[in-house]
Structures are given as C-alpha cells and as structure tokens.
Design an enzyme around this catalytic site. Structure first.
Site, PDB file in Angstrom:
ATOM      1  N   SER A  32       0.800  -1.218   0.000  1.00  0.00           N
ATOM      2  CA  SER A  32       0.000   0.000   0.000  1.00  0.00           C
ATOM      3  C   SER A  32       0.838   1.276   0.000  1.00  0.00           C
ATOM      4  O   SER A  32       0.340   2.349  -0.327  1.00  0.00           O
ATOM      5  CB  SER A  32      -0.955   0.029   1.197  1.00  0.00           C
ATOM      6  OG  SER A  32      -0.238   0.129   2.408  1.00  0.00           O
ATOM      7  N   LYS A  34      -0.258   4.400   6.481  1.00  0.00           N
ATOM      8  CA  LYS A  34      -0.868   5.249   5.450  1.00  0.00           C
ATOM      9  C   LYS A  34      -0.492   6.707   5.693  1.00  0.00           C
ATOM     10  O   LYS A  34      -0.054   7.098   6.774  1.00  0.00           O
ATOM     11  CB  LYS A  34      -2.404   5.131   5.488  1.00  0.00           C
ATOM     12  CG  LYS A  34      -2.975   3.741   5.210  1.00  0.00           C
ATOM     13  CD  LYS A  34      -2.863   3.334   3.766  1.00  0.00           C
ATOM     14  CE  LYS A  34      -3.571   2.015   3.496  1.00  0.00           C
ATOM     15  NZ  LYS A  34      -2.922   0.878   4.171  1.00  0.00           N
TER      16      LYS A  34
END
Length: 210
Positions: free
Chosen positions: A129, A166
């Site tokens: 990610s 993130k």
C-alpha cells in the site's frame, strides 16, 4: 551461560541464537530481560552485535579469557550512542503494543539516525500500500510513538483489528488514510468514530535488508 550458549550455537549451526532462543535456554520470558543481559555483556566488552541484528551476536576475544576490571575493558558501542528498537511482526487490537508474541527482533540503531529517542518502535511492513512512498513489503519501519500527527504525515494507525501504514489526512467529516499506491483506495474513518488512540505513531525511518 549466555556466552557459552551463543558460542555453542555458532559452533553447531554457524549462526547465533535468537533472543527467544536465549530466553528459552536461560528461563527468561521477556525479550527485554534477554536484552538486559546482552547489553551488560556488551558494556563489559565480551560481546558485539554486528549489522544491528540480534542474529549477529559475536563473542569478543575478552569473552574467552578471565574476567577483567570493567574500567579496563573497551565497550564496542556506548549505550548512549545507540537505541535498541523492538521490531513487531504485527499489531492487533485488544493486545498491548509490545505483546511478547509480536516481537520478532531487536535492531540497534544509531541515535542520530532517528528522531524520537527511546519512544520508537519498529514494525515489519506487510503489503504494497505504500510502495510509491518507497516503503516496500518486508521493510522495517521505525515509528515514533505519539497520539497526534500533522496532515500528510505517514502514520501507523490501528483501524479495525490491525495496524495499517498510510498517509494521514484529517478532513471536516472524516479522517482519510491514504495509501501510496494508485491501485488502492483510501480508508475513511468518520470524524465521530475517530479516536486519538487509533494513532500509534508517525513513521520516522525505514530499514531494508539488501
């Protein structure tokens, strides 16, 4: 006994034991307890840890001789110059951050390379990610523990049952956790559902074995 076990492991297998293996042999349940013994041996000049890895334990020439006065023995690495960072394989909801079963290694890092001092932990990255931010699956990230972050920081957040890495973007009605991968969608947490305790810390470094 610790030195003898390390020497025997190197002689029999060609590499040193892990922290867990030393703990099991010595009857020490905590990896912190094992590290205390290893640091004491380092201070006395009997042991070095090469390549910052617990698997790179090496007895020194001092360790095979008679005990000497502490002041006469060199210390390969002074404690004030390095930080022992515990590396977690995963973080799960409902368990302490440093649940013993999640600690997979300890990395020695020069204090000058990390911001955050001893309030830093390591986490092994799983998944793609954050590849566009240069964080790849299998990397170790160093995370400064804190409950706040600035917009655009790369954070580790506990969302649902497990931790995620993130970009952090607080918006008016929700908090957006944005991946650095164009093929993945962001994670949105409603502002009313977001709690500061969801933030485990801010990423301050990356370690990759080549």
């Amino acid at each position: 006994m610790v030195l003898d076990f390390i020497r025997q492991s190197i002689a029999d297998r060609g590499y040193p034991p892990t922290l867990r293996e030393i703990g099991a042999r010595m009857g020490i349940r905590s990896t912190n307890g094992v590290n205390d013994h290893l640091r004491a041996l380092e201070r006395k000049g009997y042991l070095t840890r090469e390549d910052m890895k617990s698997r790179a334990l090496r007895p020194t020439a001092h360790s095979s001789g008679e005990a000497q006065n502490d002041s006469a023995m060199p210390s390969p690495l002074e404690d004030e110059d390095v930080i022992d960072v515990q590396v977690l394989g995963r973080v799960a909801a409902g368990l302490p951050l440093f649940a013993e079963e999640h600690i997979i290694d300890t990395v020695r890092v020069d204090r000058g390379l990390l911001k955050g001092g001893r309030e830093v932990f390591g986490l092994r990255v799983q998944g793609d990610s954050m590849i566009d931010a240069g964080i790849l699956s299998g990397d170790y990230i160093f995370v400064r523990k804190q409950l706040t972050a600035s917009r655009g920081d790369i954070v580790v957040a506990l969302i649902g049952d497990e931790a995620t890495v993130k970009y952090y973007y607080p918006e008016k009605d929700y908090v957006r956790f944005q991946p650095a991968n164009k093929s993945m969608a962001p994670i949105l947490v409603r502002a009313v559902d977001f709690k500061p305790t969801m933030l485990l810390g801010v990423v301050v470094g990356v370690f990759r074995r080549l």
